[in-house]
Design an enzyme around this catalytic site. Structure first.
Site, mmCIF file in Angstrom:
data_model
loop_
_atom_site.group_PDB
_atom_site.id
_atom_site.type_symbol
_atom_site.label_atom_id
_atom_site.label_comp_id
_atom_site.label_asym_id
_atom_site.label_seq_id
_atom_site.Cartn_x
_atom_site.Cartn_y
_atom_site.Cartn_z
ATOM 1 C CB SER A 142 -31.138 25.761 10.924
ATOM 2 O OG SER A 142 -32.059 24.997 10.178
ATOM 3 C CE1 TYR A 155 -27.186 22.670 8.533
ATOM 4 C CE2 TYR A 155 -29.337 22.609 9.569
ATOM 5 C CZ TYR A 155 -28.420 23.253 8.771
ATOM 6 O OH TYR A 155 -28.721 24.477 8.215
#
Ligand SMILES: NC(=O)c1ccc[n+]([C@@H]2O[C@H](COP(=O)([O-])OP(=O)(O)OC[C@H]3O[C@@H](n4cnc5c(N)ncnc54)[C@H](O)[C@@H]3O)[C@@H](O)[C@H]2O)c1
Length: 279
Positions: A142, A155
């Site tokens: 990401s 995350y």
């Protein structure tokens, strides 16, 4: 790998978003598919649509956090297709919570899917990829694998870990002169269900927003379509790129991280304070 015709591609989290778009584009190029998702109904529906268009598609329920199930699944794919060329470790989830509030259960849930799921997928399929004439592992990190932001510690941890794992693997494969390569993908905001399906806790003391508004604010940054994301990923594979950035936001964050490797945190925190004031 310049051409996906008659290749075999494994895609996790293929029932929605980027995974579904990858499946559609690879099928259109004549690729044979092994699709999986924890949501069986969703993956069956994607597969049925592609079979109607003439594609050869396996569809299975697979929870990527289940190591034994992942290895059994690799055996099943090998039995069906005989070889594998592409593995997209794409399945992922999101979590919004501060470090202090976060339970170990939430943290472990995140790591088990977004990190360990990628590790299991890579290791379970690597022997099969090595048996093929050409192979490529595509691990989805990401832009939050490039920079950290508040309320995303788990995350961030998972996506930074995916990046380190994948970059190390890439060098190992090069040192072996392997027929297998790998790429790490850093999407910016992509218009998918990920925020809606996230575990969102009340972090209003940090963001000034309740959970619903946090999701809405987050989704404002989702500018790229899953179809554009899939096309960029496949182009990156064709060019054997080490790092695949998706969207102008990912490029901007990449520049910010290079220019201010630690000080970017002040920029992000100041932006967050301004947003909290506005809210
Ligand atoms: N959407 C974005 O803005 C964005 C940005 C950066 C990175 N990513 C990453 O892209 C990947 C794909 O996400 P998306 O945006 O397409 O989201 P999505 O929610 O549309 O799709 C994710 C899919 O993963 C599946 N999944 C969830 N848990 C699973 C599990 N344990 N086992 C197997 N499948 C599981 C879901 O059922 C879903 O079909 C994720 O790794 C995500 O972290 C997304």
């Amino acid at each position: 790998m310049k051409d996906f015709n008659q290749r075999v591609a494994v895609i996790t989290g293929a029932g929605s978003g980027i995974g579904r778009a990858l499946a559609q584009q690879l099928a259109a190029e004549g690729c044979r598919l092994a699709l999986s998702d924890i949501n069986q109904e969703a993956v069956e529906s994607v597969a049925a649509d592609l079979r109607n268009k003439g594609a050869q598609v396996m569809a299975d329920r697979l929870d990527v956090s289940d190591r034994e199930a992942f290895y059994a699944y690799a055996d099943k794919v090998a039995a069906e297709y005989g070889s594998v060329n592409l593995v997209f470790n794409n399945a992922g989830v999101a979590l919004g919570v501060t470090v202090e509030q976060m339970s170990y259960e939430d943290f472990e849930w995140m790591m088990s899917i977004n990190f360990w799921g990628v590790v299991y997928g890579t290791k379970a399929f690597l022997p099969l990829l090595k048996q093929a004439d050409a192979g490529h592992v595509i691990n989805i990190s990401s832009l939050f694998g490039l920079v950290a932001v508040p309320t995303q510690s788990a995350y961030n941890a998972a996506k930074f870990a995916v990046r380190g794992f994948t970059e190390s693997l890439r060098m190992e494969l090069e040192l072996e002169n392997s027929n297998v390569s790998c790429s790490c993908v850093h999407p910016g905001g992509i218009k998918t269900n990920i925020a809606r399906n996230a575990r969102m806790h009340d972090v209003s003391h940090i963001t000034g927003l309740d959970s619903e508004r946090s999701i809405n604010e987050f989704e404002k940054f989702f500018r790229t379509t899953p179809e554009q994301a899939a096309a960029t990923i496949l182009n990156g594979v064709r060019h054997n790129k080490r790092r695949i950035l998706i969207g102008s936001d990912a490029y901007a964050i990449d520049v910010l991280q290079r220019a201010l490797p630690a000080l970017y945190q002040r920029v992000v925190a100041t932006g967050q304070k301004l947003q909290r004031k506005r809210a």
